[in-house]
Write a protein that holds these residues in place. Sequence first.
Motif, PDB file in Angstrom:
ATOM      1  N   GLY A 192       1.073  -0.878   0.192  1.00 32.79           N
ATOM      2  CA  GLY A 192      -0.359   0.457   0.125  1.00 32.79           C
ATOM      3  C   GLY A 192       0.722   1.422   0.032  1.00 32.79           C
ATOM      4  O   GLY A 192       0.782   1.987  -0.712  1.00 32.79           O
ATOM      5  N   TYR A 193       1.440   1.469   0.311  1.00 35.55           N
ATOM      6  CA  TYR A 193       2.940   2.696   0.460  1.00 35.55           C
ATOM      7  C   TYR A 193       3.384   2.869  -0.153  1.00 35.55           C
ATOM      8  O   TYR A 193       3.427   3.769  -0.969  1.00 35.55           O
ATOM      9  N   LEU A 194       4.096   1.521  -0.809  1.00 35.97           N
ATOM     10  CA  LEU A 194       3.983   1.502  -2.360  1.00 35.97           C
ATOM     11  C   LEU A 194       3.420   2.193  -4.081  1.00 35.97           C
ATOM     12  O   LEU A 194       3.699   3.452  -4.573  1.00 35.97           O
TER      13      LEU A 194
ATOM     14  N   ALA B 145      -5.161  10.675  -2.087  1.00 38.83           N
ATOM     15  CA  ALA B 145      -5.846  10.525  -1.752  1.00 38.83           C
ATOM     16  C   ALA B 145      -6.395   9.383  -0.573  1.00 38.83           C
ATOM     17  O   ALA B 145      -7.216  10.276   0.099  1.00 38.83           O
ATOM     18  N   ASP B 146      -6.253   8.613  -0.131  1.00 39.05           N
ATOM     19  CA  ASP B 146      -6.207   7.940   0.619  1.00 39.05           C
ATOM     20  C   ASP B 146      -5.822   8.349   2.212  1.00 39.05           C
ATOM     21  O   ASP B 146      -4.214   8.481   1.375  1.00 39.05           O
TER      22      ASP B 146
ATOM     23  N   LEU C 231      -6.478  13.886   9.374  1.00 38.07           N
ATOM     24  CA  LEU C 231      -6.048  12.733  10.549  1.00 38.07           C
ATOM     25  C   LEU C 231      -6.193  11.371  10.129  1.00 38.07           C
ATOM     26  O   LEU C 231      -6.796  11.182   9.718  1.00 38.07           O
ATOM     27  N   PRO C 232      -5.470  10.774  10.017  1.00 40.98           N
ATOM     28  CA  PRO C 232      -5.412   9.710   9.643  1.00 40.98           C
ATOM     29  C   PRO C 232      -6.512   8.750  10.594  1.00 40.98           C
ATOM     30  O   PRO C 232      -7.125   9.119  11.578  1.00 40.98           O
ATOM     31  N   ARG C 233      -7.287   7.650   9.434  1.00 39.54           N
ATOM     32  CA  ARG C 233      -8.681   7.207   9.394  1.00 39.54           C
ATOM     33  C   ARG C 233      -8.784   5.891  10.890  1.00 39.54           C
ATOM     34  O   ARG C 233      -9.713   5.036  10.736  1.00 39.54           O
ATOM     35  N   ASN C 234      -7.185   5.598  10.284  1.00 38.26           N
ATOM     36  CA  ASN C 234      -6.879   3.857  11.706  1.00 38.26           C
ATOM     37  C   ASN C 234      -7.551   3.533  13.240  1.00 38.26           C
ATOM     38  O   ASN C 234      -6.764   2.931  13.026  1.00 38.26           O
TER      39      ASN C 234
ATOM     40  N   TYR D 277     -13.224  -3.349   5.137  1.00 39.81           N
ATOM     41  CA  TYR D 277     -12.604  -2.763   6.413  1.00 39.81           C
ATOM     42  C   TYR D 277     -12.010  -1.627   6.744  1.00 39.81           C
ATOM     43  O   TYR D 277     -12.140  -0.971   8.308  1.00 39.81           O
ATOM     44  N   PHE D 278     -11.541  -1.170   5.783  1.00 38.60           N
ATOM     45  CA  PHE D 278     -10.945  -0.359   5.946  1.00 38.60           C
ATOM     46  C   PHE D 278     -12.615   1.184   5.722  1.00 38.60           C
ATOM     47  O   PHE D 278     -11.640   2.124   5.926  1.00 38.60           O
ATOM     48  N   SER D 279     -13.381   0.930   5.270  1.00 38.93           N
ATOM     49  CA  SER D 279     -13.846   2.018   4.605  1.00 38.93           C
ATOM     50  C   SER D 279     -14.185   3.206   6.362  1.00 38.93           C
ATOM     51  O   SER D 279     -14.828   2.754   7.370  1.00 38.93           O
ATOM     52  N   PRO D 280     -14.670   4.433   5.579  1.00 42.69           N
ATOM     53  CA  PRO D 280     -14.704   5.717   6.510  1.00 42.69           C
ATOM     54  C   PRO D 280     -16.069   4.968   6.974  1.00 42.69           C
ATOM     55  O   PRO D 280     -15.859   5.819   8.078  1.00 42.69           O
ATOM     56  N   THR D 281     -17.428   4.687   6.999  1.00 44.14           N
ATOM     57  CA  THR D 281     -18.663   4.045   7.126  1.00 44.14           C
ATOM     58  C   THR D 281     -18.402   3.598   8.241  1.00 44.14           C
ATOM     59  O   THR D 281     -18.817   3.887   9.194  1.00 44.14           O
TER      60      THR D 281
END
Length: 417
Positions: A54-56, A69-70, A236-239, A287-291
């Motif tokens: 994901g970082y790459l 974007a992410d 702010l990161p969403r994780n 499972y990474f969805s902001p909702t």
Amino acid sequence: MPPSRLDSPESAVSAASIGPLGSPRVVAVLVLALASMFAAGVALRQPFSVAQPGYLSQVAAWSPSTPIADTFTPLAYPLLLAPAFRLGGTNGILAVQAAVYVGTVAVAFYLLLLLEVSPRIAGLGSLLILLHPEIFLSVPKIWDVGLSVLLFLLLVLLCVRVQRVGATPLLCLTLGIVFGVALFARPNYAVLTPAIVYAFWRAPARLSLVRAVSAGLIAALTFSLAGIAAHGRPFLPRNGPYNLYAGDNPYSGQSLLERLNGEPSIDVAFRAAHPDLIPADPGPDFYFSPTLEGVYTHDALSFVLHHPGEQMRLIAIKLFTLFRPDTKAHALGSVYGLVKAALALPALLFAIALLAPGRAALVRVDWMLLAFAAAYIVPFALTNSDPRFRTPLDALLLLFTVRLLLRGRRWSRTALI
């Protein structure tokens, strides 16, 4: 008696250091040369690997006119690599990560000098960082561990410096910038704030409120500017909710014990609690969805409030997971497993040095280092845990152990009290 002040580690050793290898500058050159050669050797001999794809993807997507974007994960690491990647491809990434590695070894050396060990011992002690596999193997790998270690040790070094010479305007500026970058790389480093405040509180000279506020504002400004550079605007990161839920659900304990991470429990826990919210084909990013962030937060906090006994058990499991050998990929009885077991020793070695009879009494800098170590652990005890999260703490504990065992031996008449 007023606390002693040393404007630099060189002044502390000049009277007692004899010979060229007793000079901090000479030892520093040797350490940097060795670290540079080692980094080059690792970069040339080890194959380039992508442990975090994901970082790459984020690195390849970024350009000055195209922000990332992410925002699920922090973006400091891809932002650091992206310009170099655009200029030199993977060779540019290797160059940046080699520089991070050499910088980490240099910070370790200078930190040991400030912690009152001789230049020779500081040089030898920095080899513990130079030869740490999790750190030097970050050079040819898409893996943000190296950057996390550098920023953590740099924050500690600057706070030790504050206790040496006071909160000068330049130190406040530098600390604010570094703390802002550290927060952008690892938002959980916000829990280090009490340790930083302690450093200012116990500085030799009285700290003005203006300087303290200025350092905080500089950190906030740095964090915001980095967000603009990476994403086009501050964020702010969403994780956070995701990690909270990973470590605080009915299946977290089993996942932590068997998989050494709470993330695999998310799918099981969510399906059990909210089967109606899962589509027929959820996809890899569901499972990474902001909702789902609100659901994660609500369910995790509800679990903590309604199961206090289980929560205490989970905290114990998370601490065990953080400090145990990382055997996810290699069994403990294998060669690589034994290496992982050795990498789990810093906490034990530190505990032995701390409790050893006859050691020098702890002084204010020791209490600050303990505050950094304790604060670092807190987020992993409360959210998710994994042995790989421990590497920055291991680096600090190794250097702290060197100080506890060897500070002041036959070279310095000065104590940091």
